[in-house]
Write a protein that holds these residues in place. Structure first.
Motif, mmCIF file in Angstrom:
data_model
loop_
_atom_site.group_PDB
_atom_site.id
_atom_site.type_symbol
_atom_site.label_atom_id
_atom_site.label_comp_id
_atom_site.label_asym_id
_atom_site.label_seq_id
_atom_site.Cartn_x
_atom_site.Cartn_y
_atom_site.Cartn_z
ATOM 1 N N GLY A 131 3.347 9.911 -6.467
ATOM 2 C CA GLY A 131 4.214 11.082 -6.496
ATOM 3 C C GLY A 131 4.194 11.830 -5.176
ATOM 4 N N LYS A 132 5.064 12.840 -5.088
ATOM 5 C CA LYS A 132 5.169 13.638 -3.873
ATOM 6 C C LYS A 132 3.849 14.339 -3.600
ATOM 7 C CE LYS A 132 10.050 14.618 -4.512
ATOM 8 N NZ LYS A 132 11.054 15.659 -4.728
ATOM 9 N N GLY A 133 3.507 14.431 -2.322
ATOM 10 C CA GLY A 133 2.286 15.126 -1.942
ATOM 11 C C GLY A 133 1.697 14.545 -0.672
ATOM 12 N N VAL A 134 0.525 15.060 -0.307
ATOM 13 C CA VAL A 134 -0.198 14.594 0.869
ATOM 14 C C VAL A 134 -1.504 13.977 0.393
ATOM 15 C CG1 VAL A 134 -1.232 15.270 3.069
ATOM 16 C CG2 VAL A 134 0.830 16.435 2.265
ATOM 17 N N TYR A 135 -1.760 12.772 0.848
ATOM 18 C CA TYR A 135 -2.953 12.035 0.442
ATOM 19 C C TYR A 135 -3.793 11.761 1.683
ATOM 20 C CZ TYR A 135 -0.034 11.641 -3.616
ATOM 21 O OH TYR A 135 0.773 11.948 -4.678
ATOM 22 N N PHE A 136 -5.082 12.086 1.604
ATOM 23 C CA PHE A 136 -5.958 12.003 2.758
ATOM 24 C C PHE A 136 -6.924 10.835 2.650
ATOM 25 C CE2 PHE A 136 -4.530 16.351 2.649
ATOM 26 C CZ PHE A 136 -4.293 16.631 3.991
ATOM 27 N N PHE A 169 -1.386 10.563 4.472
ATOM 28 C CA PHE A 169 -0.129 9.915 4.093
ATOM 29 C C PHE A 169 0.668 10.921 3.285
ATOM 30 C CE2 PHE A 169 2.598 7.349 1.372
ATOM 31 C CZ PHE A 169 3.092 6.420 2.278
ATOM 32 N N MET A 170 1.905 11.147 3.690
ATOM 33 C CA MET A 170 2.752 12.116 2.998
ATOM 34 C C MET A 170 3.846 11.393 2.240
ATOM 35 S SD MET A 170 3.052 15.037 5.976
ATOM 36 C CE MET A 170 4.488 15.720 5.225
ATOM 37 N N VAL A 171 4.045 11.802 1.003
ATOM 38 C CA VAL A 171 5.133 11.266 0.192
ATOM 39 C C VAL A 171 6.148 12.398 0.021
ATOM 40 C CG1 VAL A 171 5.816 10.288 -2.032
ATOM 41 C CG2 VAL A 171 3.590 9.700 -1.033
ATOM 42 N N THR A 172 7.332 12.191 0.534
ATOM 43 C CA THR A 172 8.401 13.183 0.433
ATOM 44 C C THR A 172 9.694 12.478 0.062
ATOM 45 O OG1 THR A 172 8.969 12.992 2.777
ATOM 46 C CG2 THR A 172 7.377 14.682 2.197
ATOM 47 N N THR A 173 10.644 13.261 -0.387
ATOM 48 C CA THR A 173 11.982 12.741 -0.647
ATOM 49 C C THR A 173 12.953 13.496 0.243
ATOM 50 O OG1 THR A 173 11.436 12.218 -2.938
ATOM 51 C CG2 THR A 173 13.778 12.441 -2.392
ATOM 52 N N LEU A 178 0.823 -1.207 0.000
ATOM 53 C CA LEU A 178 0.000 0.000 0.000
ATOM 54 C C LEU A 178 0.859 1.261 0.000
ATOM 55 C CD1 LEU A 178 -2.789 -1.109 2.495
ATOM 56 C CD2 LEU A 178 -2.938 -0.972 -0.004
ATOM 57 N N VAL A 179 1.949 1.231 0.754
ATOM 58 C CA VAL A 179 2.876 2.366 0.761
ATOM 59 C C VAL A 179 3.453 2.568 -0.629
ATOM 60 C CG1 VAL A 179 5.138 3.137 1.598
ATOM 61 C CG2 VAL A 179 3.448 2.267 3.219
ATOM 62 N N ASP A 180 3.873 1.489 -1.272
ATOM 63 C CA ASP A 180 4.429 1.600 -2.625
ATOM 64 C C ASP A 180 3.410 2.179 -3.594
ATOM 65 O OD1 ASP A 180 6.850 0.590 -1.774
ATOM 66 O OD2 ASP A 180 6.479 -1.445 -2.529
ATOM 67 N N LEU A 181 2.165 1.750 -3.471
ATOM 68 C CA LEU A 181 1.107 2.250 -4.341
ATOM 69 C C LEU A 181 0.922 3.758 -4.163
ATOM 70 C CD1 LEU A 181 -1.152 1.539 -6.362
ATOM 71 C CD2 LEU A 181 -2.631 1.119 -4.390
ATOM 72 N N LEU A 182 0.947 4.217 -2.910
ATOM 73 C CA LEU A 182 0.807 5.651 -2.661
ATOM 74 C C LEU A 182 2.047 6.424 -3.093
ATOM 75 C CD1 LEU A 182 -1.003 5.448 0.773
ATOM 76 C CD2 LEU A 182 -1.943 6.410 -1.340
ATOM 77 N N LYS A 183 3.230 5.875 -2.860
ATOM 78 C CA LYS A 183 4.455 6.546 -3.295
ATOM 79 C C LYS A 183 4.495 6.693 -4.814
ATOM 80 C CE LYS A 183 8.154 4.666 -1.494
ATOM 81 N NZ LYS A 183 9.133 3.844 -0.771
ATOM 82 N N TYR A 184 3.929 5.732 -5.522
ATOM 83 C CA TYR A 184 3.889 5.777 -6.973
ATOM 84 C C TYR A 184 3.059 6.962 -7.478
ATOM 85 C CZ TYR A 184 3.343 4.228 -11.807
ATOM 86 O OH TYR A 184 3.362 4.158 -13.167
#
Length: 102
Positions: A50-55, A61-65, A42-48
């Motif tokens: 792109g960067k951002g905040v998903y609610f 869930f935040m995707v950052t680098t 699930l983390v990989d799916l959300l990271k795919y």
């Protein structure tokens, strides 16, 4: 009041209690491994995405680098003497338990 989740409370187990405890631990570890695999997917799916905040409804869930720096120990060894390297090292001790399948 006694601690209910303390290893000190259960320090002296019978052989049968030990067997049941080891088997219960193995069952929990298997469940945890399955859940961790699902969570990683699930983390990989959300990271795919792109960067951002998903609610979600109750979580985000935040995707950052993050770019960091670390010491290249092989390179440091080429510059420092063994005595200098020894001065830079810390000694730590960890006690752990490991579960193996029979």
């Amino acid at each position: 009041m006694a601690k209910t989740n303390s290893t000190a409370v259960a320090a002296a187990l019978t052989n049968n209690q030990i067997k049941r405890t080891v088997d219960r631990l193995a069952a929990l570890k298997a469940q945890i491994a399955n859940l961790e695999t699902e969570a990683d997917n699930l983390v990989d799916l959300l990271k795919y995405q792109g960067k951002g905040v998903y609610f979600g409804n109750a979580h985000k869930f935040m995707v950052t680098t993050v770019t960091g720096k670390r010491l290249d120990s092989a390179l440091a060894q080429s510059f420092l003497t063994p005595a200098q390297l020894l001065k830079c090292m810390k000694t730590t001790s960890t006690t752990s338990g490991r579960l193996y399948a029979l």
